[in-house]
Design a protein around this motif. Sequence first.
Motif, PDB file in Angstrom:
ATOM      1  N   ILE A 177      -1.565  -4.310  77.063  1.00 59.52           N
ATOM      2  CA  ILE A 177      -0.188  -3.963  76.307  1.00 59.52           C
ATOM      3  C   ILE A 177      -0.037  -2.733  76.146  1.00 59.52           C
ATOM      4  O   ILE A 177      -0.792  -1.860  76.677  1.00 59.52           O
ATOM      5  N   ALA A 178       1.134  -2.351  75.582  1.00 57.02           N
ATOM      6  CA  ALA A 178       1.514  -0.902  75.408  1.00 57.02           C
ATOM      7  C   ALA A 178       0.478  -0.091  74.750  1.00 57.02           C
ATOM      8  O   ALA A 178      -0.312  -0.815  73.695  1.00 57.02           O
ATOM      9  N   ASP A 179       0.371   1.104  75.087  1.00 56.51           N
ATOM     10  CA  ASP A 179      -0.780   1.986  74.435  1.00 56.51           C
ATOM     11  C   ASP A 179      -0.719   1.808  72.855  1.00 56.51           C
ATOM     12  O   ASP A 179      -1.730   1.841  72.031  1.00 56.51           O
ATOM     13  N   GLU A 180       0.530   2.072  72.413  1.00 54.93           N
ATOM     14  CA  GLU A 180       0.756   2.052  70.963  1.00 54.93           C
ATOM     15  C   GLU A 180       0.442   0.727  70.122  1.00 54.93           C
ATOM     16  O   GLU A 180       0.034   0.716  68.981  1.00 54.93           O
ATOM     17  N   ASP A 181       0.574  -0.295  70.878  1.00 56.45           N
ATOM     18  CA  ASP A 181       0.285  -1.736  70.403  1.00 56.45           C
ATOM     19  C   ASP A 181      -1.122  -1.724  70.378  1.00 56.45           C
ATOM     20  O   ASP A 181      -1.801  -2.506  69.567  1.00 56.45           O
ATOM     21  N   GLU A 182      -1.986  -1.330  71.387  1.00 58.45           N
ATOM     22  CA  GLU A 182      -3.337  -1.324  71.510  1.00 58.45           C
ATOM     23  C   GLU A 182      -3.935  -0.774  70.362  1.00 58.45           C
ATOM     24  O   GLU A 182      -4.748  -1.295  69.528  1.00 58.45           O
ATOM     25  N   THR A 183      -3.551   0.280  69.852  1.00 62.62           N
ATOM     26  CA  THR A 183      -4.134   0.852  68.628  1.00 62.62           C
ATOM     27  C   THR A 183      -3.839   0.219  67.329  1.00 62.62           C
ATOM     28  O   THR A 183      -4.644  -0.112  66.440  1.00 62.62           O
ATOM     29  N   LEU A 184      -2.767  -0.386  67.305  1.00 61.90           N
ATOM     30  CA  LEU A 184      -2.203  -1.148  66.069  1.00 61.90           C
ATOM     31  C   LEU A 184      -2.977  -2.561  66.090  1.00 61.90           C
ATOM     32  O   LEU A 184      -3.567  -2.985  65.122  1.00 61.90           O
ATOM     33  N   VAL A 185      -2.951  -3.264  67.195  1.00 65.56           N
ATOM     34  CA  VAL A 185      -3.813  -4.585  67.389  1.00 65.56           C
ATOM     35  C   VAL A 185      -5.326  -4.251  67.008  1.00 65.56           C
ATOM     36  O   VAL A 185      -5.930  -5.108  66.140  1.00 65.56           O
TER      37      VAL A 185
END
Length: 200
Positions: A177-185
């Motif tokens: 997934i997108a990098d920013e989504d990885e942090t969030l998830v």
Amino acid sequence: MSMQNLQYPLFLKFKISTLASDFNISDKNGNSLAYVRQKLFKLKEDVVVYNNETRTQENFRIRANQWIDFNASYAITDHTGKNLGKITRKGMRSIWKATYFVLDAFDDQKYKVQEENAWVKIIDGFFTEIPILGIFTGYFFNPTYIVHDNNGKEIYRLKKMPSFFGRKFQLDQINDIADEDETLVVLSLMMMVLLERAKG
């Protein structure tokens, strides 16, 4: 600091030597990624994600929006206070099968987290209440949680590993997934683990 381009699987291991719900996160190579501490004696959930066990640097914060968490949401911010998004729980669904939603900074739903087999949690909860026998349930009844995107594609699999007192969890990435989504998830799953572990 971010939770991006991580080397999976990740391992979450709770400490049993502290009163707080603390756990370490490490990658497949054994590198420490974060140390998570749930603050004690707070009316609202307040979780701090530090750089490591020394707790010298605060990287993220996760806070509940209300005292009673039946339908609570948990806001995720970085060390500057920037809003990254939130994870929300639907109370009625959680009674049977744990269901959470991951929202971005604009409150748009990006991912859904759902328990794979509700019966595992029910059986685990029942036997956990039995003296002595309850200690061993962590070796036999271990729930798994699946993260899906809005198209139903599986992104992550989080599994409680066989261990005393439910101490260990393993997170595997199934699709990128997108990098920013990885942090969030990943941060959302940290909060979910604390909530689900507290329920038994």
